[in-house]
Design a protein around this motif. Structure first.
Motif, short mmCIF file in Angstrom:
data_model
loop_
_atom_site.label_atom_id
_atom_site.label_comp_id
_atom_site.label_asym_id
_atom_site.label_seq_id
_atom_site.Cartn_x
_atom_site.Cartn_y
_atom_site.Cartn_z
N PHE A 56 0.80 -1.21 0.00
CA PHE A 56 0.00 0.00 0.00
C PHE A 56 0.84 1.27 0.00
O PHE A 56 0.32 2.36 0.17
CB PHE A 56 -0.95 -0.01 1.20
CG PHE A 56 -1.92 -1.17 1.15
CD1 PHE A 56 -2.98 -1.16 0.26
CD2 PHE A 56 -1.75 -2.27 1.96
CE1 PHE A 56 -3.87 -2.22 0.19
CE2 PHE A 56 -2.63 -3.34 1.91
CZ PHE A 56 -3.69 -3.31 1.01
N THR A 57 2.15 1.13 -0.19
CA THR A 57 3.03 2.30 -0.16
C THR A 57 3.92 2.31 -1.41
O THR A 57 3.99 1.33 -2.15
CB THR A 57 3.95 2.27 1.08
OG1 THR A 57 4.92 1.23 0.92
CG2 THR A 57 3.17 2.07 2.36
N SER A 58 4.65 3.39 -1.58
CA SER A 58 5.55 3.49 -2.72
C SER A 58 6.74 2.54 -2.60
O SER A 58 7.48 2.35 -3.57
CB SER A 58 6.04 4.92 -2.90
OG SER A 58 6.75 5.33 -1.76
N GLU A 59 6.91 1.90 -1.45
CA GLU A 59 7.98 0.91 -1.29
C GLU A 59 7.78 -0.30 -2.21
O GLU A 59 8.71 -1.06 -2.45
CB GLU A 59 8.06 0.42 0.16
CG GLU A 59 8.59 1.46 1.12
CD GLU A 59 8.66 0.91 2.53
OE1 GLU A 59 9.28 -0.14 2.74
OE2 GLU A 59 8.08 1.55 3.43
N ILE A 60 6.58 -0.46 -2.72
CA ILE A 60 6.29 -1.57 -3.62
C ILE A 60 7.24 -1.56 -4.82
O ILE A 60 7.66 -2.60 -5.31
CB ILE A 60 4.81 -1.56 -4.07
CG1 ILE A 60 4.43 -2.88 -4.76
CG2 ILE A 60 4.49 -0.37 -4.96
CD1 ILE A 60 2.94 -3.03 -5.03
N TYR A 61 7.62 -0.36 -5.28
CA TYR A 61 8.50 -0.25 -6.44
C TYR A 61 9.89 -0.82 -6.17
O TYR A 61 10.46 -1.51 -7.01
CB TYR A 61 8.63 1.21 -6.90
CG TYR A 61 7.33 1.82 -7.35
CD1 TYR A 61 6.73 1.41 -8.54
CD2 TYR A 61 6.70 2.80 -6.60
CE1 TYR A 61 5.53 1.97 -8.97
CE2 TYR A 61 5.50 3.36 -7.02
CZ TYR A 61 4.92 2.94 -8.20
OH TYR A 61 3.74 3.48 -8.62
N GLU A 62 10.43 -0.53 -5.00
CA GLU A 62 11.76 -1.01 -4.67
C GLU A 62 11.75 -2.49 -4.28
O GLU A 62 12.59 -3.26 -4.71
CB GLU A 62 12.37 -0.17 -3.53
CG GLU A 62 12.76 1.23 -3.94
CD GLU A 62 11.58 2.19 -4.09
OE1 GLU A 62 10.57 2.05 -3.37
OE2 GLU A 62 11.66 3.09 -4.96
N LYS A 63 10.80 -2.87 -3.47
CA LYS A 63 10.76 -4.24 -2.95
C LYS A 63 10.51 -5.27 -4.05
O LYS A 63 11.07 -6.36 -4.02
CB LYS A 63 9.67 -4.32 -1.86
CG LYS A 63 9.47 -5.69 -1.27
CD LYS A 63 10.59 -6.08 -0.34
CE LYS A 63 10.29 -7.43 0.29
NZ LYS A 63 11.36 -7.95 1.09
#
Length: 168
Positions: A10-17
């Motif tokens: 649910f956060t922009s961390e999805i792109y990196e992870k």
């Protein structure tokens, strides 16, 4: 999918992870064999610097059984504004007949107007340059329940379902 990843979705961390698991709709068009024939969930998300522009037309089918497949542009714009502006659709593949490979192939073929059997998510195809949208998937043996949990959590957080989801 690991429980600790739940928050990241649910956060922009999805792109990196999950960068190594992402592919665009156009990239996947001719490479379905890399997608597992297993149950699981999948997400359509906007690329990091992509501007979502809702259009009145669709790249998919416009009519099914004498019913318009188009959504009202203003309705979609309002729904998108309430969203987290990352996740656009959450889908599931919940069995031996409906595998990730099959459902994702159906979704993509529908986006090109070549199939009529994936009307869920059809609001995606009213986004300008929709073939640049990203798709990410996770194998999961309990996809039906996980999809419901994720949709409920999304609605709890943002007050609305993702742009192309209309029911839990």
């Amino acid at each position: 999918m690991e429980d600790q990843c739940y928050e990241i979705l649910f956060t922009s961390e999805i792109y990196e992870k999950f960068n190594d698991k992402m592919a665009t709709i156009s990239e996947l068009k001719n490479s379905y064999k890399s997608i597992p024939n297993e149950s699981g969930i999948y997400f359509v998300i906007k690329p990091k610097d992509f501007k979502v522009e809702i259009i009145e037309k669709t790249t998919a089918i416009t009519e099914y059984k004498n019913k318009s497949m188009l959504f009202d542009k203003n309705q979609l714009v309002k729904k998108f504004e309430k969203s987290n502006k990352i996740i656009l659709y959450i889908g599931k593949a919940d069995g031996k007949k409906n595998t990730l490979q099959k459902r994702i192939r159906q979704l993509i073929e529908y986006s090109y107007g070549k199939a009529k059997n994936h009307r869920g998510g059809r609001a995606l195809w009213q986004i300008k340059d929709n073939k640049d949208l990203l798709l990410i998937y996770f194998e999961n043996t309990n996809a039906r329940n996980l999809e419901k949990e994720l949709l409920k959590e999304y609605k709890r957080r943002f007050g609305e379902l993702p742009l192309a989801n209309w029911r839990i």
